[in-house]
Design an enzyme around this catalytic site. Structure first.
Site, mmCIF file in Angstrom:
data_model
loop_
_atom_site.group_PDB
_atom_site.id
_atom_site.type_symbol
_atom_site.label_atom_id
_atom_site.label_comp_id
_atom_site.label_asym_id
_atom_site.label_seq_id
_atom_site.Cartn_x
_atom_site.Cartn_y
_atom_site.Cartn_z
ATOM 1 N N LYS A 44 -12.663 -19.590 -40.701
ATOM 2 C CA LYS A 44 -13.126 -18.317 -40.139
ATOM 3 C C LYS A 44 -13.634 -17.414 -41.272
ATOM 4 O O LYS A 44 -14.667 -16.753 -41.137
ATOM 5 C CB LYS A 44 -11.999 -17.640 -39.351
ATOM 6 C CG LYS A 44 -11.707 -18.364 -38.039
ATOM 7 C CD LYS A 44 -10.407 -17.927 -37.374
ATOM 8 C CE LYS A 44 -10.096 -18.839 -36.186
ATOM 9 N NZ LYS A 44 -8.791 -18.588 -35.568
ATOM 10 N N GLN A 88 -3.423 -14.962 -36.178
ATOM 11 C CA GLN A 88 -3.486 -16.411 -35.966
ATOM 12 C C GLN A 88 -2.206 -16.888 -35.284
ATOM 13 O O GLN A 88 -1.098 -16.615 -35.748
ATOM 14 C CB GLN A 88 -3.689 -17.105 -37.323
ATOM 15 C CG GLN A 88 -3.891 -18.600 -37.239
ATOM 16 C CD GLN A 88 -5.214 -19.005 -36.574
ATOM 17 O OE1 GLN A 88 -6.243 -18.360 -36.745
ATOM 18 N NE2 GLN A 88 -5.173 -20.073 -35.799
ATOM 19 N N ASP A 111 -10.061 -11.377 -30.536
ATOM 20 C CA ASP A 111 -9.583 -12.636 -29.949
ATOM 21 C C ASP A 111 -9.502 -12.546 -28.423
ATOM 22 O O ASP A 111 -9.355 -13.567 -27.755
ATOM 23 C CB ASP A 111 -8.186 -12.976 -30.493
ATOM 24 C CG ASP A 111 -8.231 -14.106 -31.512
ATOM 25 O OD1 ASP A 111 -9.240 -14.837 -31.542
ATOM 26 O OD2 ASP A 111 -7.252 -14.252 -32.266
#
Ligand code: NAP
Length: 277
Positions: A44, A88, A111
């Protein structure tokens, strides 16, 4: 279906659109030493740099307390240099994942895991949508797969993939069936699918006998086996399906590209260029 090539196109678009928007920053928060998570975060960061988004790396030790993690999220929420925040998953077992995801400011929720983003998606309002199901839709659109009226079967009902994918498909006027571990005779359901999305996490669970000839099959699964990285779809499906995404090189690269696009969306919300719902 070539997710790698399509993802490169999406990244090029993001780079182009990012330029006039001023500085954009994506903060990633990784807790602990899970090697797969560390690889995802690194990818990422690389993708961010490629398109002109500045990655801010926060890697905390496994034993970090929930309070310390929440304090970091609060600092990132308040930091004007941070456009988007990505925590994450999975987090270590001693941390309440839901509490941490709810602490992310909805306007930085790139997200799409905050309940307010999930609720907007459920209502069919424009919002942050998790990147993996967005990538699935982008692939279907890029390959001109007819969605309106198509019978689409999604295997998996997680909040990260299965449910948001089903909502996006519904919004695109597909007829959607969601299957899960309690579904009876999975094959009988999947054989009806014009479009089949597998998001289970079990290597080879979708066999050729479960696929209608000519169907479009999207393989979201990522399974580490002795034979390497494989999806949920058995290799024999290539003989039956009309279109199929490979693993790797299908949905995976699309997920990262759509995360970048979500970060642009955050920037536009924060700059007042898009009304924030
Ligand atoms: P998850 O939270 O574990 O959900 C798996 C889903 O599969 C659950 O809804 C489960 O049903 C269902 N399931 C399990 N066994 C089944 C069976 N025998 N028959 C039918 N359904 C079954 O996983 P996830 O986070 O959604 O991820 C799914 C897969 O996608 C994983 O392999 C993950 O690594 C991969 N993934 C890939 C990307 C990417 O970028 N390519 C991104 C995210 C995830 P229940 O709800 O009944 O338990």
């Amino acid at each position: 279906m070539d997710g790698k090539a399509l993802a490169a196109r999406v990244r090029a678009e993001v780079a182009e659109e990012a330029r006039p928007l001023g500085p954009i920053g994506l903060a990633t928060v990784l807790v602990g030493g899970d090697p797969a998570s560390a690889i995802y975060v690194r990818r990422k960061h690389e993708a961010c740099r490629e398109v002109g988004i500045e990655p801010f790396d926060h890697h905390l030790p496994e034993e970090t307390s929930e309070a310390d993690l929440l304090a970091l999220v609060a600092r990132l929420n308040a930091d004007p240099a941070v456009t988007g925040i990505l925590v994450q998953l999975p987090l270590p077992a001693h941390i309440d994942e839901g509490r941490v995801l709810r602490a992310v400011a909805p306007i930085k929720d790139v997200d799409g895991f905050h309940p307010s983003s999930a609720g907007q998606l459920y209502l069919g309002e424009p919002t942050f949508v998790p990147a993996t199901p967005l990538g699935v839709l982008e692939l279907l659109r890029a390959y001109d797969v007819e969605l309106a009226g198509a019978h689409t079967v999604v295997i998996g009902r997680s909040a990260i993939v299965g449910k948001p994918a089903a909502h996006l498909l519904l919004q695109a006027n597909a007829t959607v069936t969601i299957c899960h571990s309690r579904t009876r005779d999975l094959g009988a359901v999947t054989r009806q699918a014009d479009i089949l999305v597998a998001a289970v996490g079990r290597a080879g669970i979708v066999t050729a006998a479960m696929v209608k000839p000519g169907a479009t099959v999207i393989d979201v699964g990522i399974n580490r086996t002795a034979a390497g990285l494989v999806g949920d779809v058995d290799p024999g499906v290539v003989e039956v399906a009309g279109l199929l995404t490979p693993v790797p090189g299908g949905v995976g690269p699309m997920t990262i590209a759509l995360l970048l696009r979500n970060t642009l969306r955050a920037r536009r919300y924060q700059a007042g260029l898009l009304p924030f719902p």
